[in-house]
Write a protein that holds these residues in place. Structure first.
Motif, PDB file in Angstrom:
ATOM      1  N   ALA A 186      23.026  27.048  16.740  1.00  0.00           N
ATOM      2  CA  ALA A 186      23.388  28.179  17.760  1.00  0.00           C
ATOM      3  C   ALA A 186      24.275  29.315  17.203  1.00  0.00           C
ATOM      4  CB  ALA A 186      24.068  27.297  18.659  1.00  0.00           C
ATOM      5  N   VAL A 187      24.165  30.395  18.026  1.00  0.00           N
ATOM      6  CA  VAL A 187      24.962  31.514  17.091  1.00  0.00           C
ATOM      7  C   VAL A 187      26.556  31.366  17.717  1.00  0.00           C
ATOM      8  CG1 VAL A 187      25.371  34.098  17.473  1.00  0.00           C
ATOM      9  CG2 VAL A 187      23.046  32.954  17.487  1.00  0.00           C
ATOM     10  N   SER A 188      27.335  31.598  16.553  1.00  0.00           N
ATOM     11  CA  SER A 188      29.018  31.633  16.764  1.00  0.00           C
ATOM     12  C   SER A 188      29.344  33.085  16.591  1.00  0.00           C
ATOM     13  CB  SER A 188      29.431  30.640  15.771  1.00  0.00           C
ATOM     14  OG  SER A 188      30.809  30.512  15.819  1.00  0.00           O
ATOM     15  N   VAL A 189      30.218  33.374  17.720  1.00  0.00           N
ATOM     16  CA  VAL A 189      30.559  34.683  17.568  1.00  0.00           C
ATOM     17  C   VAL A 189      32.211  34.475  17.202  1.00  0.00           C
ATOM     18  CG1 VAL A 189      31.597  36.720  19.088  1.00  0.00           C
ATOM     19  CG2 VAL A 189      29.363  35.411  19.795  1.00  0.00           C
ATOM     20  N   VAL A 190      32.377  35.325  15.978  1.00  0.00           N
ATOM     21  CA  VAL A 190      33.459  35.126  15.319  1.00  0.00           C
ATOM     22  C   VAL A 190      34.271  36.771  15.654  1.00  0.00           C
ATOM     23  CG1 VAL A 190      34.687  35.370  12.962  1.00  0.00           C
ATOM     24  CG2 VAL A 190      32.781  33.694  13.336  1.00  0.00           C
ATOM     25  N   THR A 191      35.767  36.399  15.952  1.00  0.00           N
ATOM     26  CA  THR A 191      36.457  37.640  16.019  1.00  0.00           C
ATOM     27  C   THR A 191      37.802  37.505  15.048  1.00  0.00           C
ATOM     28  OG1 THR A 191      35.692  37.667  18.486  1.00  0.00           O
ATOM     29  CG2 THR A 191      37.745  38.899  17.734  1.00  0.00           C
ATOM     30  N   VAL A 192      37.596  38.703  14.492  1.00  0.00           N
ATOM     31  CA  VAL A 192      38.795  38.856  13.470  1.00  0.00           C
ATOM     32  C   VAL A 192      39.451  40.172  14.136  1.00  0.00           C
ATOM     33  CG1 VAL A 192      39.529  39.786  10.974  1.00  0.00           C
ATOM     34  CG2 VAL A 192      37.627  38.168  11.536  1.00  0.00           C
ATOM     35  N   TYR A 193      40.823  39.888  14.445  1.00  0.00           N
ATOM     36  CA  TYR A 193      41.575  40.790  15.196  1.00  0.00           C
ATOM     37  C   TYR A 193      42.940  41.387  14.485  1.00  0.00           C
ATOM     38  CZ  TYR A 193      43.966  36.590  16.261  1.00  0.00           C
ATOM     39  OH  TYR A 193      44.398  35.256  16.224  1.00  0.00           O
ATOM     40  N   VAL A 194      43.361  42.443  14.512  1.00  0.00           N
ATOM     41  CA  VAL A 194      44.594  42.980  13.909  1.00  0.00           C
ATOM     42  C   VAL A 194      45.690  42.196  14.526  1.00  0.00           C
ATOM     43  CG1 VAL A 194      45.961  44.777  13.527  1.00  0.00           C
ATOM     44  CG2 VAL A 194      43.639  45.190  13.503  1.00  0.00           C
ATOM     45  N   GLU A 195      46.721  41.898  13.870  1.00  0.00           N
ATOM     46  CA  GLU A 195      47.801  41.181  14.279  1.00  0.00           C
ATOM     47  C   GLU A 195      48.747  42.090  14.917  1.00  0.00           C
ATOM     48  OE1 GLU A 195      51.587  38.353  13.037  1.00  0.00           O
ATOM     49  OE2 GLU A 195      50.509  39.277  11.511  1.00  0.00           O
TER      50      GLU A 195
ATOM     51  N   TYR B  90      32.962  28.758  17.328  1.00  0.00           N
ATOM     52  CA  TYR B  90      33.618  29.924  17.405  1.00  0.00           C
ATOM     53  C   TYR B  90      34.766  29.912  16.714  1.00  0.00           C
ATOM     54  CZ  TYR B  90      37.313  33.265  18.785  1.00  0.00           C
ATOM     55  OH  TYR B  90      38.113  34.242  18.726  1.00  0.00           O
ATOM     56  N   ASN B  91      35.110  30.817  15.743  1.00  0.00           N
ATOM     57  CA  ASN B  91      36.249  30.725  14.880  1.00  0.00           C
ATOM     58  C   ASN B  91      36.607  32.161  14.659  1.00  0.00           C
ATOM     59  OD1 ASN B  91      37.577  30.610  12.129  1.00  0.00           O
ATOM     60  ND2 ASN B  91      36.909  28.514  12.477  1.00  0.00           N
ATOM     61  N   GLY B  92      37.968  32.276  14.817  1.00  0.00           N
ATOM     62  CA  GLY B  92      38.602  33.605  14.814  1.00  0.00           C
ATOM     63  C   GLY B  92      40.000  33.598  14.040  1.00  0.00           C
TER      64      GLY B  92
END
Length: 935
Positions: free
Chosen positions: A603-612, A535-537
């Motif tokens: 494996a599947v990695s779920v990446v989340t990009v979020y607003v600051e 996981y990387n976000g």
């Protein structure tokens, strides 16, 4: 995703865009294709029919009916003074001079000419020029009529028109340019005045120019003439264009691979340079790159750079796969032969040839190819070879084919796999007319092989894999296209090549070339992942990295990243870098690793990009032990966003005092509910300070607040600093101070307090100017005097070159930033800082609740905005993520419809990366709606 069949491992579909340091800047270049001036003819005293000086034109053709042609000394010295001149003294006659172009004017090309109109007595006298096709049909004309009319006139495919703002000057030369903007459109411009117009043409090629001097129905009073000069044809040069892209290829260790790429250039033959994994291949400077006796060190990515004076063009990337020799059951190539007979290599029987009406040969290509040809109607040439052992299940047969030209639809080049009796079990073929589709036959009949390469100038690699006794997969290793089908179940024991003509005799012997016959064993294994993507976000605009790694027992590993189920273009390295991310980059990612024997999915990695959202960058509430307790440089090291503990800078009167300060009516409602614990207190000419975390791994650096020197102050960024302040006698020195590099006087750059002879509060600016914030408060004795506590918010807008702006709010009570500040200051100087100090001289000072943040909400300690991100399903549960302020918790609720009823699921508390989650372990069997609400 399950592992693919083995031969898919040969696919490394690569499209990396390669950058170059110090690359040539692409720029337009003006190329002169043709040029001639009258001065070239001065030695002969005139220009005559058949003359052809200069370059890029055909010879002059002159019709001097009623007049003549000559040279005059009318033009400027820049063009040799001489000009071509047409004269006419006869009524109802025309003098013309025609010049063909060496080649038609290309789209984007321009024809330029200079002319001087001279005097035109009558409105039925005309001077001008025409652009014509090769038969003399007028495509475009520009001319002036007599009476010294200031407007020009023109004709084109749409008829006649008026050219306004065009030069009419019979005493000097003017320059005009005709540019062909498409096959049927043009632009014509007067360079002297800037006048221009556009129009349409018939579409015929512009192939010659004619200049004319025409008289009307009366002879002029004197011999009137038309001067012209400097005939020029130019084109706009540009960087090369890759015409033929290199193709992926595969070969067994010890074999040969040839990569081919070409480019077109309108500035002569381009230069070429091949690259291997971004490194120059010394001496590889032609369109063909031959990799002979290849090994595992040759496996990887190749591309060609073509260059000219205008810039460079980079081809697509071709991947060369090297198959370990130990997995090879049979191998042969044309380079082993001097004539097409015998049984070289290993694992095959001897060639059997049938060349009725044709023949066979070993080509002179580098490397050589097998070839069969045929020029007889209703006949075919064949080359057949047996396998020493039938192709095993899981095994693959590889071959390289060059289909060559196919004149008519009745001509065929074909590759076949046969049983021991010669029955065709599978075939792949192209039919005539140079059709880009291939075809195949198997136990189910005939089908179309879409997206399979048809390029009769290059060798393409193909692979047939027997996935069971009755099924197969066939792959074009150059394009990555593949299809699967069924077989009869008979063992594959022979391979054949066919060149067949239809019902007409060919004008020349057409051929079919092939090489590199390889049988791979099924004993290899697909790659195995040793490192799975994790996981990387991060926030919008950041750079994210995902990495995976796999080992292979069969040669190099190829990689391809996927987003959702879609392959990411150019993402063929074990590390995926997502730069300048947006919310659309959020989702699932995985990596596929391939080799000669298959593909394995990570494996599947779920990446989340979020607003600051609101971001508290530093906080100090002074919640330390207090009796009071002296600041010792070690113990007071709490809060958020600092690089070390509070230290006593000067004096010994720096303490943690019991009880917190209260802003009361000087602060927004509910502000004081966030102020608990103890506070800071000093006396007796003392100062304490603390440095903020300006490390490269800190929150300030991650959000771009640090300038080139590592201080808080990046141009374009805004920061808010808030605090509570309660001084003793206002007329004596006290200050909340901003520091850079040093927490004492040498590092002080600005502050809020009193360092003047008055009782007012001031903002000290870096430029030494004090801005008045109003009358000061004092509490004298905490038991009797004025207990007023001031609440301050200092906003700093960092500017380029540190011409920074500052806004100071004293005792704001709004939960949103007020429209009017206590003071607004522009260009105060360099406000970059990395530390804060609290000092007093001759009196006491109390301070509390220091906040450094990105928004007004941070300055007040409020949660600010927050965002519910897309839920995801994991192991039957729903994970609901919330992006918000790490200092707050948010309630997540669920309902069966938008109208409710809403029930609490739990509380999400964002952590350092701004994301908190709630798990729905009892999801509805039908649809559900989620929302996040304030605490």
């Amino acid at each position: 995703m399950k592992n693919k069949v083995s031969i898919r491992g040969l696919l490394k579909i690569v499209g990396v865009v390669v950058g170059f340091c110090g690359a040539l800047t692409a720029r337009a270049q003006i190329i002169t294709n043709a040029y001639d001036v009258a001065t070239n003819y001065a030695a002969a005293g005139n220009f005559f029919a058949g003359d052809n000086l200069g370059t890029g034109f055909g010879p002059w053709a002159i019709s001097a009916g009623g007049g003549s042609q000559t040279l005059s000394t009318d033009d400027s010295t820049a063009f040799g003074q001489y000009a071509f001149t047409l004269l006419n003294t006869t009524a109802d006659s025309t003098t013309t001079a025609t010049r063909p172009f060496a080649s038609p004017l290309p789209v984007g090309g321009s024809f330029t000419v200079r002319f001087r109109l001279n005097h035109l007595d009558s409105n039925i006298d005309t001077n001008g020029f025409e652009l014509q096709d090769s038969s003399g049909n007028v495509l475009f004309s520009f001319y002036h009529k007599g009476g010294d009319n200031g407007n020009g006139a023109f004709t084109d495919a749409a008829g006649a028109g008026i050219a306004t703002n065009f030069t009419y000057n019979f005493s000097a030369f003017s320059t005009f340019t005709f540019t062909l903007t498409s096959a049927t459109t043009y632009t014509f411009q007067d360079i002297n005045t800037g006048g221009s117009f556009s129009g349409t043409l018939s579409g015929a090629a512009v192939s010659q120019v004619t200049f004319f001097r025409a008289n009307g129905d009366a002879a002029p009073s004197d011999g009137q003439n038309f001067d012209f000069n400097a005939l020029t044809i130019t084109t706009l040069g540009s960087k090369p264009v890759i015409a033929v892209q290199p193709k992926n290829s595969a070969a067994v260790a010890g074999g040969t691979v040839t990569l081919t790429a070409t480019a077109t250039s309108n500035q002569g033959t381009p230069g070429y340079q091949w690259y291997f994994t971004n490194h120059i291949l010394v001496g590889a400077m032609s369109t063909n790159l031959v990799l002979a006796n290849i090994g595992t060190t040759n496996a990887g990515s190749y591309f060609l750079v073509a260059s000219n004076a205008a810039g460079m063009a980079t081809s697509s990337v071709a991947t060369v796969t090297v198959i370990p020799f130990g997995f090879t059951n049979a191998l042969d190539a044309a380079s082993n032969y001097s004539s097409f007979t015998g049984n070289q290599g290993f694992g095959f029987g001897a060639w059997t040839l049938s060349t009725v009406g044709g023949g066979d040969y070993i080509s002179g290509d580098n490397p050589p190819l097998f070839g069969i040809w045929n020029n007889t109607a209703d006949s075919q040439s064949t080359a057949i070879r047996s396998l020493n052992t039938p192709l095993p299940v899981g095994g693959s047969f590889m071959v390289q084919l060059q289909m060559n030209g196919l004149d008519t639809a009745s001509n065929t080049n074909m590759f076949e796999l046969l049983d021991a009796s010669g029955n065709v079990l599978f075939s792949y073929f192209h039919e005539g007319g140079d059709n880009t589709n291939g075809w195949y036959t198997d136990a189910n009949g005939t089908g179309t092989a879409t997206n399979f390469a048809y390029d009769y100038t290059q060798v393409d690699s193909f692979a047939f894999t027997l996935t069971s006794s009755t099924t197969y997969t066939f792959t074009d290793l150059a394009t990555g296209a593949t299809f699967s089908g069924t077989l009869s179940g008979a063992p594959i024991t022979q391979v054949g090549f066919v060149r067949a003509n239809g019902d007409g005799t060919q004008s020349g012997g057409q051929d079919f070339k092939f090489t590199m016959l390889v049988v791979l064993s099924p004993n290899g294994a697909a790659p195995q992942f040793t490192t799975q993507p994790q996981y990387n976000g991060g926030i919008v605009g950041s750079t994210l990295n995902l990495s995976g790694a796999a080992t292979s027992s069969a040669g190099a590993v190829g990689y391809q990243w996927y987003f959702g189920s879609t392959a990411i273009a150019d993402a063929t390295n074990p590390t995926l870098v997502l730069g300048n991310t947006t919310l659309s980059n959020s989702g699932t990612y995985y990596l596929v690793a391939t080799n000669a024997f298959g593909a394995t999915t990570s494996a599947v990695s779920v990446v989340t990009v979020y607003v600051e959202n609101s971001r508290l960058l530093a906080y100090e509430g002074f919640n330390y032990e207090a009796d009071p307790t002296i600041i010792d440089g070690t113990s007071q090291n709490g809060g958020l966003g600092w690089s070390g503990a509070w230290v006593s800078v000067t004096g010994s009167g720096n303490f943690i005092n019991p009880g917190n300060l209260v802003g009361g009516t000087n602060a927004p409602a509910n502000y004081d509910s966030l102020s608990t614990g103890n506070s800071y207190y000093n006396f007796g000419s003392s100062r304490a300070g603390r440095f903020l975390d300006c490390s490269t791994n800190g929150a300030l650096a991650a959000r771009g607040y640090l300038d080139a020197k590592g201080n808080i102050g990046a141009p374009g960024k805004t920061i808010y600093v808030s605090f509570l302040l309660q001084p003793d006698v206002a007329s004596l020195f006290y200050e909340f101070e901003f520091h850079r590099g040093d927490l004492g006087d040498p590092g002080r750059i600005a502050g809020v307090g009193d360092d003047t002879s008055t009782n007012d509060v001031f903002f000290r600016q870096p430029n030494g100017i004090f801005a008045d914030l109003g009358a000061g408060d004092s509490f004298e004795d905490p038991s009797v005097g004025n207990h007023t506590v001031d609440f301050y918010v200092v906003r700093i807008d960092f500017q380029p070159n540190h011409a920074d702006n500052v806004t100071v709010y004293r005792n704001p009570t709004s939960i949103t930033e007020p429209a009017t500040a206590t003071v607004t200051l522009t260009n105060v100087g360099n406000m970059s800082f990395n530390g804060l100090s609290l000092g007093a001289f001759g009196n006491e000072l109390a301070a509390d609740e220091i906040r450094v943040g990105a928004t007004w909400a941070d300055a007040l300690g409020l949660p600010g905005s927050f965002s519910l991100l897309s839920p995801s399903k994991q192991a039957g549960n729903w994970v609901i993520p919330v992006a918000g302020n790490p200092a707050f918790s948010y309630r997540v609720q669920r309902a069966p419809s938008l109208t409710g009823p809403w029930e609490d699921l739990g509380t999400a508390t964002p952590v350092e990366n701004g994301i908190g989650t709630v798990l729905d372990t009892t999801p509805f069997s039908d649809k559900a709606f989620y929302r996040a609400v304030m605490p």
